[in-house]
Enzyme design. Structure first.
Site, PDB file in Angstrom:
ATOM      1  N   ASP A 155       0.868  -1.170   0.000  1.00 46.06           N
ATOM      2  CA  ASP A 155       0.000   0.000   0.000  1.00 46.06           C
ATOM      3  C   ASP A 155       0.903   1.217   0.000  1.00 46.06           C
ATOM      4  OD1 ASP A 155      -1.104  -0.059   3.489  1.00 46.06           O
ATOM      5  OD2 ASP A 155       0.774   0.582   2.599  1.00 46.06           O
ATOM      6  N   ASP A 184      -7.626  -7.301   1.937  1.00 45.48           N
ATOM      7  CA  ASP A 184      -6.570  -7.386   2.939  1.00 45.48           C
ATOM      8  C   ASP A 184      -7.195  -6.948   4.254  1.00 45.48           C
ATOM      9  OD1 ASP A 184      -6.314  -4.284   2.282  1.00 45.48           O
ATOM     10  OD2 ASP A 184      -5.259  -4.645   4.180  1.00 45.48           O
ATOM     11  N   CYS A 234     -12.002 -27.802  10.776  1.00 47.34           N
ATOM     12  CA  CYS A 234     -10.849 -27.125  10.188  1.00 47.34           C
ATOM     13  C   CYS A 234      -9.713 -28.078   9.871  1.00 47.34           C
ATOM     14  CB  CYS A 234     -10.359 -26.028  11.140  1.00 47.34           C
ATOM     15  SG  CYS A 234      -8.945 -25.114  10.498  1.00 47.34           S
ATOM     16  N   CYS A 254      -6.537 -27.200   9.361  1.00 46.32           N
ATOM     17  CA  CYS A 254      -5.221 -26.601   9.561  1.00 46.32           C
ATOM     18  C   CYS A 254      -4.391 -27.425  10.532  1.00 46.32           C
ATOM     19  CB  CYS A 254      -5.343 -25.155  10.043  1.00 46.32           C
ATOM     20  SG  CYS A 254      -5.541 -24.933  11.818  1.00 46.32           S
ATOM     21  N   CYS A 282      -5.320 -27.202  14.320  1.00 50.37           N
ATOM     22  CA  CYS A 282      -6.457 -28.028  14.732  1.00 50.37           C
ATOM     23  C   CYS A 282      -6.158 -29.514  14.635  1.00 50.37           C
ATOM     24  CB  CYS A 282      -7.686 -27.666  13.902  1.00 50.37           C
ATOM     25  SG  CYS A 282      -8.312 -26.020  14.297  1.00 50.37           S
ATOM     26  N   HIS A 304      -4.094 -20.709  12.354  1.00 50.75           N
ATOM     27  CA  HIS A 304      -5.474 -21.183  12.200  1.00 50.75           C
ATOM     28  C   HIS A 304      -6.346 -20.127  11.523  1.00 50.75           C
ATOM     29  CE1 HIS A 304      -9.496 -22.662  13.090  1.00 50.75           C
ATOM     30  NE2 HIS A 304      -9.744 -21.432  13.526  1.00 50.75           N
TER      31      HIS A 304
END
Lengths: 416, 416
Positions: A113, A286, A324, A326, A329, A355
């Site tokens: 940015d 974002d 989940c 991930c 988890c 996560h």
């Protein structure tokens, strides 16, 4: 010492010769019954599928995470902050080390940015003029002037794949005259940014302003889309506007942006925010929320937010989110995460950041699959229903879809 | 959810049936010309080569690091703190989740200290009696009494492979009467700890006390080694003693401990401290230094300590330590680490913790190889010479080796 990452190596393994068109965007599918699109962004550092959520790496680091972790989670584009990198370590270092990809060891696409947000967020600490914004450096106390030209110069040194124009972001509750003036300045600065670009391999996106005025937003989109920018962002939201205003302006603005270029909603948001914006035709997002909330001990899950320090989280040999996939988890229990946060152990925020980011990336991937299947509206409905009422009350699914909805329309309340 | 780690699975992949002798120690080699030994500790959760440095995971987490990272760095035994785990999450949770290995997902050996150190470090906040030490819980403000029996009960619930007796650790400058009294209480508590053990699969180490008095240390070692403990620790050092006193007492104490059982020097130290203690015949160490200094931005390197926030670290496309094989040094530049620390980015301490622990683990592996080759004394000399004079001035290499030294003996100054 690992070798510098060359421009010709992309994350997908495609070999791309310098001079070949480095940046492009294509829409592969449009949802049946909504404006949602599935696309692909191509950059010198690899391709990314859209809708895409960009992990925020403000100071050339995604808070607490190793770039390899970000990649393994499904990260595509990383966002870095020109204002902070300008002050430390400064553009000279980036020139010396061959750019931010080498510096932070992130081989994928990077978007910077421009520093425009700090014009808003640090409004007490900067002096604004037609030239630019004068800040006092928190590194050495020196006064520094950030102009559109300087911002482009710094972003060029940083070596991001996508640069943003310097814009004047203003609070949404500003009165009409000030909002118009900020918008018009944004337009002049956008033209100066375009002129200042020296490296055609770095894409440049413009930022539509105009507060919460539909008229000003139309004017802004009309002006900017007449210029050869590579993409367009919707700025000036989540700065004091209500949720309802934000949704309306997002929907309106997205409709005004050309379909063949990427549309980027800046600084937004929660999973429901993302779903609504995707419905309206937004491609890129974002937000610091997944990482910031992780550091505060709050997880996004398939059934809503979970504050890990809550007593009930101390119990149970269960994962944080049974749905989940991930690594957090798969490997750690919710009770252990609770323990880490109660103890203030830094592994806690790190596991939770992973996560939360995975949650966001997976949401984007699911959304994309639903768009390609032409069923994004019902996917979004199902997803919103699964999230805690507290999270999604007040979200509408977008006017164009009213006819598509199966079953009774829930009574949503407008408001923040 | 990954399955619970069973007692029969060890890190080395050996299948070990319950009931088989779960804990043992063997000395494989003794250095020619010093008391250094190379050995192997066998526990229900795997084998570890000695000399071994134990990473500190106070609250069931090695600060900021994922257990897989600790393993990949070369970690063997992890140390956890009974006092803290007693207060949070408490022994009941450990019983419910099947112990600390499952809870924190560390499949390797774990040693728990007993809470004895907190008797010293929290001396302002506890009441001591023959029964035990009464603390006020920082979790709920309740008074809690830590007795030898209670400590063993908690460590049993935690499920560590090696437990420590509750001891009365006292400041080194205490007067002789108080030092004797603390030592004698330590002896009575050690016997009570032995009696309190219910699970023979958990090893129990005693802790030699006696301050900086050679006479008391002899008495303490004599008393404790007459009991069937599985190993012996040298406690009560680095609590106000000078470096010279510490070295002398370590050397003396190690000599008094039986050679066929592991010798553990608690709470020590810097790389030079470790080398000197290994020379004296010590097998195991724990210290928060590598991780604590990492969080303060200080790295241990092959040429001494490096404070990463120093200006010169901002420059150069070089690794932190050109001789280091860790992933931090392979992937990131010193300039990037400097940047992370100047910005306060949490990835900095994490990358540095990995480097520092790798440094310590590699030091142990190198020491072991030198012992097996019979050349530890010259290895230690070379290593100390490479470290910044600031770090190692004041270190002697141990009296037994004076004749072994090649070349002139450097003029070391005694003192802290």
């Amino acid at each position: 010492m690992a070798s510098k990452i060359s421009l010709s190596e992309t994350r997908t393994g495609e070999i791309r010769l310098p001079g070949e068109m480095p940046f492009s965007f294509s829409v592969e599918a449009v949802d049946r019954g909504s404006r949602a699109r599935a696309g692909t962004l191509v950059t010198p550092h690899g391709s990314v599928r859209t809708p895409a959520f960009m992990a925020v790496g403000t100071r050339a680091s995604v808070t607490g995470l190793d770039p390899e972790e970000v990649r393994d989670l499904g990260g595509g584009v990383v966002l870095a902050n020109t204002y902070h990198l300008w002050l430390r370590p400064g553009p000279e270092l980036f020139r010396r080390v061959g750019g931010i990809h080498n510096f932070m060891r992130w081989p994928g696409p990077i978007l910077t940015d421009s520093g425009g947000y700090q014009i808003f967020s640090l409004s007490e600490h900067r002096k604004l003029s037609e030239d630019g914004a004068e800040f006092k450096s928190y590194v050495d106390g020196q006064k520094q002037l950030l102009t559109p030209e300087r911002s482009i110069e710094i972003q060029t040194a940083i070596g991001s794949d996508i640069m943003m124009v310097l814009d004047e972001c203003i609070a949404s509750q500003s009165e009409a005259g000030a909002t118009r003036a900020a918008m018009e300045r944004t337009h002049r600065w956008a033209l100066r940014s375009l002129t200042a670009r020296t490296n055609p391999e770095q894409a440049l996106f413009a930022i539509v302003q105009g507060g919460v005025s539909a008229e000003l937003r139309r004017e802004s989109a009309s002006f900017l889309t007449a210029q050869p920018f590579d993409g367009f962002a919707i700025g000036g939201l989540s700065v004091g506007d209500t949720r309802s205003e934000r949704e309306d302006i997002t929907e309106l603005s997205a409709e005004l942006l050309p379909p063949q270029k990427p549309r980027y909603l800046m600084g937004v948001g929660t999973p429901p925010d993302l779903l609504c914006a995707i419905l309206a035709g937004v491609d890129m997002f974002d937000c610091v929320l997944p990482t910031h909330l992780a550091w505060q001990g709050t997880a996004f899950t398939s059934t809503g937010r979970v504050k890990l320090t809550r007593g009930y989280c101390a119990e149970g040999d269960v994962p944080l989110d049974a749905s989940c996939g991930c690594s957090t988890c798969a490997r750690f229990t919710r009770a252990y995460l609770h323990h880490l946060f109660k103890c203030g152990e830094p592994l806690g925020p790190r596991l939770l950041s992973k996560h939360n980011l995975f949650h966001y990336f997976a949401l984007m991937a699911e959304a994309r699959a639903a768009i390609v299947a032409g069923s994004f509206a019902s996917y979004a409905r199902q997803k919103l229903d699964a999230i805690d009422r507290h999270e999604h009350s007040g979200y509408r699914l977008g006017r164009p879809l009213a006819a598509e909805l199966q079953g009774p329309t829930p009574a949503f309340e407008d408001g923040p």
